[in-house]
Design a protein around this motif. Structure first.
Motif, short mmCIF file in Angstrom:
data_model
loop_
_atom_site.label_atom_id
_atom_site.label_comp_id
_atom_site.label_asym_id
_atom_site.label_seq_id
_atom_site.Cartn_x
_atom_site.Cartn_y
_atom_site.Cartn_z
N TYR A 118 29.69 134.00 -61.07
CA TYR A 118 30.10 133.17 -62.20
C TYR A 118 28.91 132.33 -62.68
O TYR A 118 27.87 132.25 -62.03
CB TYR A 118 31.25 132.24 -61.80
N ALA A 119 29.11 131.71 -63.85
CA ALA A 119 28.15 130.74 -64.38
C ALA A 119 28.93 129.49 -64.77
O ALA A 119 30.05 129.58 -65.30
CB ALA A 119 27.42 131.31 -65.60
N ASN A 120 28.36 128.32 -64.49
CA ASN A 120 29.00 127.05 -64.85
C ASN A 120 28.57 126.62 -66.25
O ASN A 120 27.38 126.40 -66.49
CB ASN A 120 28.62 125.95 -63.86
N VAL A 121 29.52 126.52 -67.15
CA VAL A 121 29.24 126.05 -68.51
C VAL A 121 29.96 124.72 -68.71
O VAL A 121 31.14 124.59 -68.37
CB VAL A 121 29.70 127.08 -69.57
N GLU A 122 29.24 123.73 -69.24
CA GLU A 122 29.83 122.41 -69.45
C GLU A 122 30.61 122.39 -70.76
O GLU A 122 30.06 122.61 -71.84
CB GLU A 122 28.74 121.34 -69.46
N ARG A 123 31.93 122.12 -70.67
CA ARG A 123 32.78 122.07 -71.86
C ARG A 123 33.71 120.87 -71.75
O ARG A 123 34.40 120.71 -70.74
CB ARG A 123 33.60 123.37 -72.00
N ASN A 124 33.72 120.03 -72.78
CA ASN A 124 34.59 118.84 -72.84
C ASN A 124 34.41 117.94 -71.62
O ASN A 124 35.36 117.42 -71.05
CB ASN A 124 36.06 119.25 -72.98
N GLY A 125 33.16 117.82 -71.19
CA GLY A 125 32.84 116.90 -70.11
C GLY A 125 33.13 117.41 -68.71
O GLY A 125 32.96 116.68 -67.74
N SER A 126 33.57 118.67 -68.58
CA SER A 126 33.83 119.24 -67.25
C SER A 126 33.21 120.63 -67.16
O SER A 126 32.95 121.29 -68.17
CB SER A 126 35.33 119.31 -66.99
N LEU A 127 32.97 121.07 -65.92
CA LEU A 127 32.37 122.38 -65.70
C LEU A 127 33.43 123.46 -65.67
O LEU A 127 34.48 123.31 -65.04
CB LEU A 127 31.60 122.39 -64.37
N ILE A 141 23.64 126.07 -68.99
CA ILE A 141 24.48 126.28 -67.80
C ILE A 141 24.06 125.28 -66.73
O ILE A 141 22.93 124.79 -66.72
CB ILE A 141 24.37 127.72 -67.27
N VAL A 142 24.98 125.00 -65.83
CA VAL A 142 24.72 124.05 -64.74
C VAL A 142 24.77 124.81 -63.41
O VAL A 142 25.70 125.56 -63.15
CB VAL A 142 25.78 122.92 -64.73
N VAL A 143 23.73 124.62 -62.61
CA VAL A 143 23.67 125.25 -61.29
C VAL A 143 23.63 124.15 -60.24
O VAL A 143 22.70 123.33 -60.22
CB VAL A 143 22.44 126.16 -61.16
N GLN A 144 24.64 124.12 -59.40
CA GLN A 144 24.74 123.09 -58.37
C GLN A 144 24.11 123.56 -57.06
O GLN A 144 23.89 124.76 -56.86
CB GLN A 144 26.22 122.73 -58.16
N PRO A 145 23.80 122.62 -56.15
CA PRO A 145 23.20 123.00 -54.87
C PRO A 145 24.04 124.03 -54.13
O PRO A 145 25.26 123.92 -54.06
CB PRO A 145 23.15 121.67 -54.10
N GLY A 146 23.38 125.07 -53.61
CA GLY A 146 24.05 126.13 -52.88
C GLY A 146 24.48 127.30 -53.75
O GLY A 146 24.90 128.34 -53.22
N GLU A 147 24.39 127.16 -55.09
CA GLU A 147 24.82 128.23 -55.98
C GLU A 147 23.63 129.11 -56.38
O GLU A 147 22.48 128.69 -56.36
CB GLU A 147 25.46 127.64 -57.25
N LYS A 148 23.97 130.36 -56.75
CA LYS A 148 22.95 131.29 -57.25
C LYS A 148 22.68 130.99 -58.72
O LYS A 148 23.60 130.61 -59.47
CB LYS A 148 23.43 132.73 -57.13
#
Length: 622
Positions: A118-127, A141-148
């Motif tokens: 998956y990919a994290n996309v920021e929408r309406n203030g949440s991922l 896109i947002v990548v958090q620690p531990g994610e690819k």
């Protein structure tokens, strides 16, 4: 073990226990036959079904047919224990082979773990987690620690440490910060990153790598093609040979010599002949050797596009290097500061400030060497003189930074410098202050890589470059390459490689190693093209036959050694399997070898060959 393998193991254990028990029970006649049929069918029903389907589909001659005929024949002759044992040990070999292939596939599957879910996309203030295929170019896109990292892009916010071991095979983490390019497949270890995507998921580095590895098995080596053709003709030949062995000698004994034909004895020999002749060891171990070799190489950061390239790489005797970005870092660095009276750091400070508005690589190298933030308020009246350099006022003092033509133009007396590299002269307040030496620096492992290649059987190393001869000769002397050709245009490099190809022995292969950015024509023209440091480089992945996932020249040595090891294993298996089978076939034909020797010649040889093939998975560190 998977579910299918566990089921087979259960069948093997049940059959083995029953055969062992029947060996201890003194049962004769029809009861003996009925009792032995139970373990025989437990262990061999699927082989019998496959053989029957092959006959119905007119694809008769395969290992299932050989095993079915040999074991059923042995049982018909009253050799119940031998017939069941042949099927039992054959299934043990098949289980072992299945496990070995599974291990090799799991090794490659570790590389496949770089595929992001998956990919994290920021929408309406949440991922929001979305499919990477749905993310468009230019999205954040947002990548958090531990994610690819799911898609290639540029870091717009944050800094972190990246784990790139799945891509490069190296465990050393890499630092990344705002403004750096980042490629998919890395694992974010520490900070939260915001990344602006520069590619669609289908065009990203991770997708190209996975596609490359998944399709590597479609390109067969000559050895694999030979084994496939060999098995196609070999199996029918041995079947007809076994039939002739069962019929002709008894007929000769009966009709020409008037002796007892001994039909049972010769049929037993023919059945033994069939078991020995089963080509499993070759058909299984040779493709497995290449598959394991490609898997082991991929885990070491060396992507080989097919077993045919593995074979060619093992035959390489000439390695041609592009210089810039391959043996050298491909970036200008300050190598020395030579002054009259002023201190080194002062000359660098004035030069960096004067060059602060230029994007030229030399200007950037001066600013990097200065190492401090540029205060542009100290600089005014900047004038860039094309082909000469820059003049400016720094802290109100006139400063000139450039080549000898600039010094002559300004009437500043300067000292000639005969060092190899780019000479940047500096004049401060109308007087000559000194010069700064800038050069493309060799990679730390370049010299070791050339030396190790020669130890690995490479006959000659060559360097091609567009640099002036003096710079090229110094780089060649420092790295230890045998020959160097300088002042070449891209088209000249292709011509030079073609000349080298014409001069060498056709059986000896030539590899070209480039950085994958502007070397696509030469990579395609060489016997085998090796793209180094090709993360994210479309040109490299498309044009090269072997892709090295980082820019360490020692990876070239690793690629050659992996290929040589893989081919040694392939030839060991071919010679061992054919040699043992020929010996046992001759012993079987003259009546010396029995079913137990036949079992070794089939299952034993296959197990040894598969064990040997698995060695290709393991890659030694340099």
């Amino acid at each position: 073990m998977n579910k299918k393998q566990k089921k087979m193991l259960t069948r093997i254990l049940i059959a083995a226990i029953m055969v062992a028990a029947l060996s201890l029970v003194p049962v004769q006649g029809y009861l003996r036959a009925v009792l032995y049929m139970i373990p025989y069918l437990v262990i061999g029903y699927d082989i019998l079904l496959k053989a029957w389907k092959g006959i119905r589909n007119r694809q008769v001659f395969d290992e299932n047919f050989l095993m079915a005929v040999a074991t059923v024949g042995a049982i018909c002759l009253g050799d119940f224990k031998e017939g069941t044992a042949v099927m039992l040990f054959y299934q043990i070999g098949e289980l072992f082979q299945s496990y070995a292939v599974g291990k090799s596939r799991r090794n490659i599957s570790e590389l496949m773990d770089i595929r992001p879910d998956y990919a994290n996309v920021e929408r309406n203030g949440s991922l929001e987690k979305v499919d990477p295929d749905e993310v468009e170019i230019g999205s954040i896109i947002v990548v958090q620690p531990g994610e690819k990292v799911p898609i290639d892009g540029i870091i717009t916010e944050g800094k972190t440490t990246l784990n790139t071991s799945a891509l490069t095979g190296e465990s050393l983490p890499r630092d990344a910060k705002e403004g750096d390019e980042i490629i998919s497949g890395c694992i974010n270890m520490t900070g939260v990153l915001k990344i602006r995507t520069t590619r669609e998921f289908g065009e990203s580095t991770v997708s190209k790598i996975l596609d490359l590895v998944e399709n590597s098995s479609s390109r067969k080596s000559r050895s694999e093609n030979f084994i496939s053709k060999f098995a196609r003709y070999y199996t029918p030949v041995v079947c007809y040979s076994a039939l002739a062995l069962a019929i002709l000698p008894p007929l000769v004994r009966l009709m020409l010599m008037g002796l007892d034909p001994q039909w049972g004895d010769w049929v037993y020999r023919a059945l033994t002949f069939l078991v020995i002749s089963c080509p499993c060891a070759l058909v299984i171990s040779i493709p497995l050797s290449f598959f394991a070799g490609i898997g082991g190489a991929s885990n070491a950061g060396v992507l080989v596009k097919g077993s045919n390239y593995m074979e060619t790489l093992a035959q390489t005797r000439y390695v041609v290097f592009d210089k810039t970005g391959t043996l050298t870092k491909g970036v200008f660095e300050v190598c020395g500061v030579h002054h009259n009276v002023m201190e080194d750091h002062k000359i660098l400070e004035y030069a960096a400030l004067a060059e602060c508005s230029s994007s030229h690589p030399i200007s950037r190298s001066l600013q990097r060497a200065y190492g401090k933030e540029i205060d542009r308020t100290r600089v005014e009246d900047i004038e860039e003189i094309s082909g000469n350099g820059v003049t400016a006022r720094v802290d109100g003092i006139p400063v000139a930074v450039g080549n000898s033509r600039l010094m002559e133009r300004l009437g500043v007396a300067f000292k000639e410098c005969h060092q190899v590299g780019t000479i940047v002269h500096v004049a401060i307040d109308g007087s000559y202050a000194g010069h700064i030496l800038i050069a493309d620096v060799l990679k730390p492992t370049a010299k070791a890589a050339v030396a190790e290649l020669k130890k690995s059987g490479i006959r000659e190393t060559v360097m091609l470059t567009g640099d002036i001869d003096r710079v090229a000769q110094q780089a060649a002397a420092e790295t230890g390459v045998d020959r160097v050709y300088s002042e070449l245009l891209p088209a000249d490099k292709v011509t030079k490689v073609e000349e080298l190809l014409e001069k060498k022995n056709p059986r000896e292969k030539l590899a070209f190693v480039g950085d994958g950015i502007n070397d696509a024509p030469v990579l395609s023209r060489a016997d085998i093209g090796i793209a180094m440091g090709a993360l994210g480089s479309d040109a490299a992945i498309e044009a090269a036959d072997v892709v090295l996932m980082d820019d360490d020249p020692l990876k070239v040595v690793k690629a050659v050694r992996i290929a040589k090891k893989c081919m040694r294993i392939v030839y060991q298996n071919i010679y061992f399997a054919i040699g043992i089978k020929i010996l046992c076939l001759l012993l079987g034909a003259v009546g010396i070898a029995n079913m137990w020797i036949a079992i070794f010649a089939d299952v034993g040889v296959m197990v040894i060959a598969v064990l040997n093939a698995i060695r290709a998975l393991f890659v030694k560190k340099l």
